[in-house]
Design an enzyme around this catalytic site. Structure first.
Site, mmCIF file in Angstrom:
data_model
loop_
_atom_site.group_PDB
_atom_site.id
_atom_site.type_symbol
_atom_site.label_atom_id
_atom_site.label_comp_id
_atom_site.label_asym_id
_atom_site.label_seq_id
_atom_site.Cartn_x
_atom_site.Cartn_y
_atom_site.Cartn_z
ATOM 1 N N CYS A 801 58.832 41.766 9.817
ATOM 2 C CA CYS A 801 59.051 41.609 11.399
ATOM 3 C C CYS A 801 60.089 40.569 11.587
ATOM 4 O O CYS A 801 59.925 39.267 11.186
ATOM 5 C CB CYS A 801 57.972 41.270 12.182
ATOM 6 N N CYS A 804 58.632 37.655 14.243
ATOM 7 C CA CYS A 804 57.796 36.749 13.779
ATOM 8 C C CYS A 804 57.688 36.448 12.233
ATOM 9 O O CYS A 804 57.133 35.437 12.024
ATOM 10 C CB CYS A 804 56.280 37.124 14.386
ATOM 11 N N CYS A 827 57.325 44.031 14.854
ATOM 12 C CA CYS A 827 55.945 44.498 15.007
ATOM 13 C C CYS A 827 55.799 44.960 16.538
ATOM 14 O O CYS A 827 56.517 44.489 17.344
ATOM 15 C CB CYS A 827 55.166 43.570 14.456
ATOM 16 N N CYS A 830 55.359 41.779 18.744
ATOM 17 C CA CYS A 830 56.569 41.032 18.915
ATOM 18 C C CYS A 830 57.461 41.906 20.036
ATOM 19 O O CYS A 830 58.015 41.234 21.115
ATOM 20 C CB CYS A 830 57.347 40.659 17.806
ATOM 21 N N CYS A 930 50.010 36.119 59.201
ATOM 22 C CA CYS A 930 48.718 35.568 59.254
ATOM 23 C C CYS A 930 48.662 33.991 59.406
ATOM 24 O O CYS A 930 49.493 33.332 58.741
ATOM 25 C CB CYS A 930 48.139 35.856 57.686
ATOM 26 N N CYS A 935 49.048 31.715 53.349
ATOM 27 C CA CYS A 935 49.426 33.461 53.174
ATOM 28 C C CYS A 935 50.852 33.791 53.787
ATOM 29 O O CYS A 935 51.694 34.034 53.156
ATOM 30 C CB CYS A 935 48.328 33.966 53.740
ATOM 31 N N CYS A 945 39.546 46.223 68.184
ATOM 32 C CA CYS A 945 39.458 45.131 68.716
ATOM 33 C C CYS A 945 40.211 44.117 68.141
ATOM 34 O O CYS A 945 41.234 44.307 67.343
ATOM 35 C CB CYS A 945 37.773 44.509 68.863
ATOM 36 N N CYS A 950 42.611 39.257 57.360
ATOM 37 C CA CYS A 950 43.836 39.721 56.452
ATOM 38 C C CYS A 950 43.378 39.895 55.378
ATOM 39 O O CYS A 950 42.559 39.345 54.320
ATOM 40 C CB CYS A 950 44.670 38.058 56.384
ATOM 41 N N CYS A 953 44.472 37.471 52.091
ATOM 42 C CA CYS A 953 43.733 35.837 51.742
ATOM 43 C C CYS A 953 42.217 36.136 52.301
ATOM 44 O O CYS A 953 41.699 35.346 52.038
ATOM 45 C CB CYS A 953 44.381 34.936 52.527
#
Length: 990
Positions: A801, A804, A827, A830, A930, A935, A945, A950, A953
């Site tokens: 190789c 490496c 390889c 790598c 947010c 965040c 409603c 969020c 987070c």
């Protein structure tokens, strides 16, 4: 359950409209919960009671007591949130119904989001319920109901999502009086409900479970004094309706084992092996829960991981393969859609390999004495699944790990020198702390099965890997274990190698077994030797062999035999000479219109001299230099030569500059017979129109061989697969078997996958010739010997190789960029490391966009194999300014400048969150950030409603204010009602 009285489980569910989201999640959770509880064999019967309110057509409904879980599923699936005219619901009616049907000790899980009817919340349905219950001689008072439940051995565990005193106090009172606990859910998603309920029940059974985020316990702020309460109205502040109320607080949830349910779940392991009906139940539950939305329910206790490992060990059951395929699909799905759950399931699978319970039990019960014992003197430890690779592949990495373990073993003679372990202590997952020694008094069966436990705690090998371990101990001449290993191998000789298992067809295992033939039967030796050759053939496709081939000239000046043309008196190559009617030499260039048809003769001397076919449209003009006046450009002993691509004969060329097509001799181009002669040394053929040498072909030596035999040979490095493809029948006859013709032999197939397609030949032959590109190899016997050496060894040539600098089989090396001009190889690891370095949202490593050696962009198939995402960026042909750091934008997916290098000596840390300036300035319409300062992600409200959560987070906030984040939905609703008078006040922009 260990000799305890019968215990039933009742599940009470508020099914009114306000439970919409809660019940939607709960209906999915209940299917998982009842199946998990069923396989514990602790609960005898289960009953689900649903209730609404007195304004609804159906006030309560029940599944009835069932012992077969399948009978519950239709009822669970039919649960729908509906009705409920006012805030309180008919919880007292549900409690009375429960009292009517309870026969045994009963655990109750009560899911609700609203209080029962009480004078503090009295509306129309309050009167309806009190009249109905009192008229039926039932209990209406909540405190009396709680006392009656407790007297009937009914313990209630409410699970609610409301923290308000007006709601929660009723359930805290119920759980306190009956001996249960009230659980407060901060979120009512399916995952939290399932996890909380299963962990609650498992904790009651004695399993150590840690309740982390998402759930708390609700308790009174002061010690509960039952004697101070007369009834639900004179309640001393423990319920609503009094001037002063006792606070309800949240505390961390801790659940103790209950004597009704305490059990040893580990005993179920032996039940799985002994009871076919119980095994069927386990398979059915795993099949049902093996889905992305429900698989997490299997991860809440290590016993279920043990069941998974038992399933995977069941080789003769087709249901195993179905479950393994389901698991693969689930993992792939979670990897794409839910990384957090993917990590949990992956860790659970990893835990399934840990059998510390079983190993500790073997050490304590199967050993005659604790000492002498083996301990490990090393700082290197592994996971059980890592060491278990020994059973699957026997590759060099795993074998080296085993050798490392064996070389680190020490013998302890005195009991006081053994490593100390607190046998009562449990680890973070409820398992006992592993013992750190292996007594030598254990029988071989146990010694070699739990020996890996020293280096990979919790490892417990079955027979096959324990035999492999014994083989390694014997081969490495381990002085402590060699004799024991020898006895173990001799005892099981001929009994443990199952030729139906895929693992026994791996190259590593085959090669290892052939190192100890004394422990194999004759049949096993023949089996392994045969498949060692098959393996050797499969892995050597990229092995290079040196072959000697007759040289192939292309416009190359070569030695030649020449004679004088009797017509033009030029010295011509013997390959250009013919015999005229008078028996004189006449070169192809001397043929004239007087001798034959003009067109034919033009073609004769054109082809012979310059190889330009008349039929291609290229004509010979009257002032052409072709013909008898064409002079030789070489001396009397050399000519420019070509090789015919059809018949492979060599022939000379006069007018080289006119040659612009594929070489073909006159005979092949016009389909006429042309005499030729073959060299007895290099085996090349030469055109011989005048038959000057053809009559003595048995002694003919070509001019190149006469001058220098070495110059007539091309020494080539050729891959074995290229030789194989041109000599299949020859190689098959050498090795004694035929490979299937419908597959790519060198395409990475396992031996097991093709073994049934291999045709074993009755006899082998010893051919001595091989061809390559239609020519015979000059050193075929040597090449055959070299080929068979590689095939019979079961190993392959290694290459380096270039990243490496480690050696790998050449079949495991790939061209780094795939371009012909660049022959660099590396390889897999790598390649993955190099091309996979760039990730979306992070700093761009410009060098990793090109080949590290030739600096060209890699071919698409190479880049796509290791980092498909980066292909789009490479295709844009961006030019990168060396003075700038670049980032890969998460939104536009393009490389964008981050900061000049002179302004930032160190590379900026983007943390995978880089968004370029252009994208940052683009916000969705009607969005709000947010309020969590860490965040700040833009959020759009789409109905509902003003309570927002969020998704990034998990913080809660008020849509109208959007300036403060809260930890829980309860805090958000408190704010909405206090500041805005409710949850549905409209924003002026909405």
């Amino acid at each position: 359950m260990d000799n305890q009285a019968v215990v039933d489980l009742a599940i009470v569910v508020d099914a009114t409209g306000s439970m919409g989201t809660f019940l939607s999640s709960l209906s999915e959770s209940l299917q998982q919960i009842v199946q998990i509880i069923d396989i514990t064999n602790v609960i005898q019967n289960i009953n689900i009671i649903m209730y609404r309110d007195y304004c609804d057509s159906v006030i309560t409904a029940s599944s009835g007591w069932v012992s077969k879980i399948d009978d519950l599923i239709p009822f669970i699936r039919g649960l729908r949130a509906s009705g409920g005219g006012d805030t309180p619901e008919a919880g007292k009616t549900a409690a009375n119904n429960l009292l009517d049907v309870v026969k045994n000790n009963t655990i109750v899980i009560w899911y609700a989001d609203a209080p029962p009817h009480h004078k503090s919340n009295a509306r129309d349905n309050f009167a309806r319920e009190i009249n109905t219950l009192i008229g039926s001689d039932k209990i209406f008072d909540w405190i009396e109901l709680c006392d009656t439940l407790a007297a009937r051995n009914i313990i209630v565990y409410p699970i609610i999502n409301r923290h308000h005193f007006d709601t929660s106090s009723f359930y805290v009172a119920m759980s306190t009086i009956t001996g249960g606990k009230t659980l407060y859910l901060e979120s009512t998603n399916e995952k939290i409900i399932t996890q909380t309920t299963i962990k609650l029940l498992l904790s009651l059974m004695g399993c150590d479970n840690e309740f982390k985020s998402g759930v708390k316990e609700l308790v009174y702020g002061s010690e509960f004094n039952r004697s101070s309460i007369l009834d639900e109205n004179n309640n001393a502040g423990y319920l609503p309706g009094t001037r002063s109320s006792i606070l309800v607080n949240t505390v961390d949830l801790q659940v103790q084992t209950h004597p009704w349910l305490i059990t040893n779940l580990r005993s179920l392991v032996s039940l799985f092996n002994a009871d076919s009906h119980y095994k069927d139940k386990i398979f059915a539950v795993f099949k049902s829960l093996m889905k992305p939305t429900s698989v997490l329910s299997l991860t809440y206790n290590t016993i279920f991981a043990t069941f998974w490992r038992l399933i995977c060990r069941t080789y003769d059951d087709p249901r195993k393969e179905v479950l393994k395929e389901q698991m693969s699909v689930v993992l792939e799905n979670l990897k794409k859609t839910n990384r957090e759950d993917h990590v949990v399931v992956t860790e659970w699978i990893s835990d399934s390999y840990n059998q510390t319970y079983e190993v500790n039990d073997i050490i304590k019960t199967k050993a005659v004495s604790k000492v002498p014992a083996l301990v490990l003197d090393t700082t290197r430890f592994y996971l059980p699944q890592e060491i278990l690779e020994l059973s699957r592949t026997c590759n060099a990495k795993v074998l080296s790990t085993v050798v490392d373990m064996l070389s680190s073993i020490r013998l302890i003679e005195k009991e006081e020198d053994l490593p100390k372990t607190n046998e009562q202590e449990l680890d973070s997952k409820g398992r006992p702390i592993p013992l750190k020694y292996i007594p030598l008094s254990l029988p071989n069966k146990y010694l070699f099965s739990i020996l890996p436990h020293l280096i990979a705690p919790g490892s417990n090998f079955s027979l096959r890997p324990s035999m492999i371990l014994a083989t390694v101990a014997y081969i490495t001449n381990n002085q402590i274990l060699k004799d024991r290993a020898k006895n173990h191998l001799e005892y099981h000789k001929g009994k443990w190698i199952d030729q139906s298992l895929p693992e026994n067809y791996t190259g590593g295992f085959i090669n290892l077994m052939l190192r100890v033939p004394e422990f194999l039967t004759d049949e096993e030796i023949s089996f392994f030797k045969f498949y060692q050759k098959v393996f050797g053939l499969l892995i050597n496709g990229s092995t290079e062999l040196d072959i000697d081939m007759p040289f192939t000239p292309y416009k190359k000046v070569c030695n030649d035999f020449k004679r004088e043309c009797d017509h033009c008196h030029h010295i011509r190559s013997f390959t250009l000479l013919t015999i005229d009617d008078d028996g004189k030499y006449k070169c192809g260039l001397c043929h004239s219109p007087a001798d034959d048809d003009t067109d034919t003769l033009n073609r004769v001397y054109t082809i012979i001299s310059c190889d330009t076919p008349g039929e291609t449209g290229m004509t010979i003009s009257k002032d052409t230099t072709l013909g008898p006046s064409s002079k030789e450009h070489q001396d009397d002993y050399h000519s420019v030569y070509l090789e015919c691509k059809s018949c492979l004969c060599h022939y000379a060329l006069v007018n080289v500059d006119k040659m612009n097509v594929t070489p073909k001799c006159y005979g092949c181009r016009f389909d006429v017979y042309l005499p030729n002669v073959k060299c007895i040394i290099c085996t090349n053929k030469y055109v011989d129109p005048a038959k000057i040498y053809s009559d003595n072909s048995e002694t003919f030596v070509c001019p190149q061989c006469v001058s220098d035999p070495r110059s007539s040979i091309d020494i080539l490095k050729v891959k074995f697969k290229d030789i194989y493809l041109q000599n299949k029948s020859t190689i098959h006859s050498l090795v004694g078997f035929e490979m299937p013709s419908d597959i790519n032999v060198f395409g990475g197939h396992s031996i097991f996958s093709i073994k049934d397609k291999i045709n074993i030949l009755d006899h082998t032959e010893n051919p001595t010739s091989l061809v390559f590109n239609r020519k015979f190899m000059l050193n075929a016997p040597i090449v055959i010997i070299e080929m068979l050496k590689w095939i019979n060894s079961g190993s392959a040539e290694k290459g380096l190789c270039m990243i490496c600098f480690n050696e790998f089989s050449k079949s495991n090396l790939r061209q780094i960029c795939g371009r012909k001009v660049c022959q660099s190889v590396a390889c897999y690891d790598c390649m993955k490391s190099w091309y996979g370095e760039n990730k979306v949202g992070d700093l761009i490593h410009v060098n990793a966009l090109t080949c590290p050696f030739c600096k060209q962009c890699p071919m698409f198939n190479i880049l796509a194999a290791f980092n498909r995402q980066v292909c789009a960026m490479v295709r844009t042909n961006n030019s990168f300014d060396i003075d700038w750091w670049y980032g890969w934008c998460l939104k536009c997916f393009q490389p964008k400048k981050v900061v000049e290098k002179e302004c930032s000596e160190d590379a900026p840390q983007l943390g995978g969150k880089f968004i370029c300036e252009e994208c940052s300035n683009v916000k969705p319409e009607n969005s709000k950030e947010c309020p969590n300062s860490l965040c700040k992600i833009p959020i759009i409200k789409d109905g509902g409603c003003n309570h927002m959560e969020c998704t990034a987070c998990k913080k809660h906030f008020c849509w109208l204010c959007a300036n403060v984040s809260y930890e829980t939905s309860e805090e958000t609703y408190d704010h909405l009602y206090k500041i805005h008078g409710g949850a549905f006040e409209y924003d002026q922009d909405d």
